[in-house]
Design a protein around this motif. Structure first.
Motif, PDB file in Angstrom:
ATOM      1  N   THR A 189       0.814  -1.216   0.000  1.00  0.00           N
ATOM      2  CA  THR A 189       0.000   0.000   0.000  1.00  0.00           C
ATOM      3  C   THR A 189       0.842   1.258   0.000  1.00  0.00           C
ATOM      4  OG1 THR A 189      -1.798  -1.142   1.162  1.00  0.00           O
ATOM      5  CG2 THR A 189      -1.786   1.268   1.269  1.00  0.00           C
ATOM      6  N   ILE A 190       1.906   1.274   0.786  1.00  0.00           N
ATOM      7  CA  ILE A 190       2.675   2.518   0.939  1.00  0.00           C
ATOM      8  C   ILE A 190       3.871   2.590  -0.005  1.00  0.00           C
ATOM      9  CG2 ILE A 190       1.959   2.729   3.340  1.00  0.00           C
ATOM     10  CD1 ILE A 190       4.721   1.820   4.218  1.00  0.00           C
ATOM     11  N   PRO A 226       4.196   2.872  -3.336  1.00  0.00           N
ATOM     12  CA  PRO A 226       4.221   3.968  -4.311  1.00  0.00           C
ATOM     13  C   PRO A 226       4.537   5.321  -3.681  1.00  0.00           C
ATOM     14  CG  PRO A 226       2.338   2.539  -4.701  1.00  0.00           C
ATOM     15  CD  PRO A 226       2.920   2.140  -3.378  1.00  0.00           C
ATOM     16  N   ARG A 227       3.963   5.593  -2.508  1.00  0.00           N
ATOM     17  CA  ARG A 227       4.256   6.853  -1.823  1.00  0.00           C
ATOM     18  C   ARG A 227       5.700   6.876  -1.342  1.00  0.00           C
ATOM     19  NH1 ARG A 227       3.529  12.102  -1.783  1.00  0.00           N
ATOM     20  NH2 ARG A 227       3.315  13.014   0.309  1.00  0.00           N
ATOM     21  N   THR A 248       8.227   5.593  -2.840  1.00  0.00           N
ATOM     22  CA  THR A 248       9.050   5.940  -4.001  1.00  0.00           C
ATOM     23  C   THR A 248       9.024   7.440  -4.247  1.00  0.00           C
ATOM     24  OG1 THR A 248       8.639   3.771  -5.005  1.00  0.00           O
ATOM     25  CG2 THR A 248       9.366   5.549  -6.466  1.00  0.00           C
ATOM     26  N   GLU A 249       7.862   8.054  -4.126  1.00  0.00           N
ATOM     27  CA  GLU A 249       7.739   9.501  -4.308  1.00  0.00           C
ATOM     28  C   GLU A 249       8.576  10.272  -3.294  1.00  0.00           C
ATOM     29  OE1 GLU A 249       3.099   9.520  -5.932  1.00  0.00           O
ATOM     30  OE2 GLU A 249       3.600  10.365  -3.967  1.00  0.00           O
ATOM     31  N   LEU A 250       8.631   9.758  -2.058  1.00  0.00           N
ATOM     32  CA  LEU A 250       9.327  10.458  -0.975  1.00  0.00           C
ATOM     33  C   LEU A 250      10.797  10.078  -0.856  1.00  0.00           C
ATOM     34  CD1 LEU A 250       6.580  10.163   1.808  1.00  0.00           C
ATOM     35  CD2 LEU A 250       7.120  12.180   0.428  1.00  0.00           C
ATOM     36  N   ASP A 262      -6.244   2.317   3.474  1.00  0.00           N
ATOM     37  CA  ASP A 262      -5.042   2.559   2.664  1.00  0.00           C
ATOM     38  C   ASP A 262      -4.562   3.994   2.833  1.00  0.00           C
ATOM     39  OD1 ASP A 262      -5.363  -0.035   1.840  1.00  0.00           O
ATOM     40  OD2 ASP A 262      -5.896   0.465  -0.238  1.00  0.00           O
ATOM     41  N   ARG A 263      -5.491   4.939   2.825  1.00  0.00           N
ATOM     42  CA  ARG A 263      -5.107   6.342   3.016  1.00  0.00           C
ATOM     43  C   ARG A 263      -4.492   6.554   4.388  1.00  0.00           C
ATOM     44  NH1 ARG A 263     -10.046   7.194   0.278  1.00  0.00           N
ATOM     45  NH2 ARG A 263     -11.133   7.500   2.275  1.00  0.00           N
ATOM     46  N   VAL A 308      -0.862   5.416   4.322  1.00  0.00           N
ATOM     47  CA  VAL A 308      -0.008   6.404   3.672  1.00  0.00           C
ATOM     48  C   VAL A 308       0.222   7.592   4.602  1.00  0.00           C
ATOM     49  CG1 VAL A 308       0.148   8.039   1.746  1.00  0.00           C
ATOM     50  CG2 VAL A 308      -0.659   5.703   1.346  1.00  0.00           C
ATOM     51  N   ASP A 317       3.746   9.302   5.695  1.00  0.00           N
ATOM     52  CA  ASP A 317       4.015  10.731   5.521  1.00  0.00           C
ATOM     53  C   ASP A 317       4.490  11.369   6.819  1.00  0.00           C
ATOM     54  OD1 ASP A 317       3.375  10.687   2.861  1.00  0.00           O
ATOM     55  OD2 ASP A 317       1.383  11.575   3.098  1.00  0.00           O
TER      56      ASP A 317
END
Length: 368
Positions: free
Chosen positions: A31-32, A34-35, A37-39, A170-171, A174, A178
């Motif tokens: 779930t986390i 993809p986020r 990778t962004e961070l 899921d949110r 994430v 964060d």
């Protein structure tokens, strides 16, 4: 906020055969990811069952950092290299699993000033009492627990050993990542200071550590603000410290030995050294403008001179040919002018036979 990458250990804390923990851990990472990778986050799953730590069997207290057993050394290295943690934990009898408590108890300084998030699961309380129990322990270890959590009530979440899809859950996961990343960046100066072992420093609350290519962005900013005065004095912008790209700075940080003085995540000053044949080259001596005149540059120069390799005959540095203030100050430090081509003045200082370089008083400006 720091832009350095963050390494997060996802700790699956149950060791019971057939436990739900591995399935929850897989859902969390999927779930986390993809986020992450962004961070710029590296996620490393660690299952305490696979870690196979026996109940604490070290003779010395964990606070000593003296470890005898290989399993402790491996665990220490994993935790030490991490910037934060997410614990996936069930609740056993109003508390966290014994294996989780044991894994925490094994170590000391490796945990300090790192954030820890929680994903709990259970029946009536969705594992929240396990998290309450764990928070009492982790804060004692100077871990910083997150406010954001995910709590899974098994009856509402699990179907035949798998987690049912739930966009809201899921949110929330994430959101845990964060918050953890923001805290990991904010706490980085605390971790660095705790590990630096700095002795006497010229600015209260500061600490010293070697600079690496990961520090290139901070070094680039420091160069931009420190070499403007030299550009004005010499009526030229053709100064390497002002012209270099981020990649060029990163490249020389991989080659030169560079010392940085930090406070609360801010790079206050730096100096780099490199041996070339029998010469000890000193350069990029810079101090932030608001701390000039307080002996910081002199102190950094002393650090560079004290690190001189055995067998070197002299210390070499350079500055702008029209930077008369710099040249006078370096003369006061025991350097003499070796040569000048009209644009750059090179100065040298002999290294005594015993290698003990004496640093007189004075405040040097930035060496190139």
């Amino acid at each position: 906020m720091s832009t350095k990458s963050v390494r997060v250990l996802v700790l699956v804390c149950s060791t019971r055969p057939g436990a739900l923990g591995p399935a929850v851990g897989r859902w969390l990472i999927d779930t986390i990811a993809p986020r992450a990778t962004e961070l710029g986050v590296e996620l490393l799953p660690v299952t305490l069952c696979d870690l196979a730590l026996p109940f604490l069997d070290e003779e010395e207290e964990p606070a000593s950092g003296v470890y005898r057993h290989e399993h402790t050394k491996r665990w220490s290295a994993m935790v030490d290299a991490a910037d934060g943690f997410i614990a996936v934990t069930p609740e056993y009898n109003y508390g966290m699993p014994a294996a989780f408590k044991n894994a925490l108890d094994y170590l000391g300084r490796e945990w300090a000033w790192k954030p820890m998030g929680f994903v709990s699961y259970g029946n009536t309380s969705a594992g929240t009492r396990s998290v309450q129990h764990a928070k009492q322990v982790v804060t004692t270890l100077r871990l910083v627990p997150l406010g954001a959590t995910v709590a899974l009530r098994i009856a509402d979440t699990v179907d035949h050993g798998r987690l049912r899809p739930d966009a809201g859950r899921d949110r929330a996961a994430v959101g845990v990542l964060d918050e953890l990343v923001r805290l990991a960046h904010a706490l980085r100066p605390m971790r660095e200071r705790a590990r630096s072992g700095s002795g006497e420093v010229p600015v209260p609350g500061s600490y010293v550590r070697p600079l690496t290519p990961d520090d290139a962005a901070e070094v680039l900013v420091l160069q931009r603000c420190c070499w403007v005065e030299e550009a004005l004095a010499n009526d030229t912008l053709a100064i390497p410290a002002l012209e270099e790209s981020l990649e060029q700075v990163r490249a020389w940080l991989a080659t030169w030995q560079t010392t940085g003085l930090w406070r609360d995540g801010r790079l206050l000053g730096m100096v780099r050294t490199l041996r070339v044949d029998d010469d000890w080259h000193v350069g990029r001596l810079g101090v932030v403008p608001d701390l000039r005149g307080r002996g910081v540059g002199r102190w950094l120069l002393g650090q560079a001179e004290a690190a001189v390799d055995g067998g070197c005959r002299r210390i070499v540095l350079s500055t702008g040919a029209r930077s008369q203030g710099n040249i006078r100050l370096y003369h006061a430090q025991g350097y003499r002018t070796e040569s000048s081509d009209g644009a750059t003045t090179s100065l040298t200082k002999p290294v005594p036979a015993d290698g003990a370089v004496q640093v007189p008083g004075g405040e040097p400006a930035g060496a190139r």
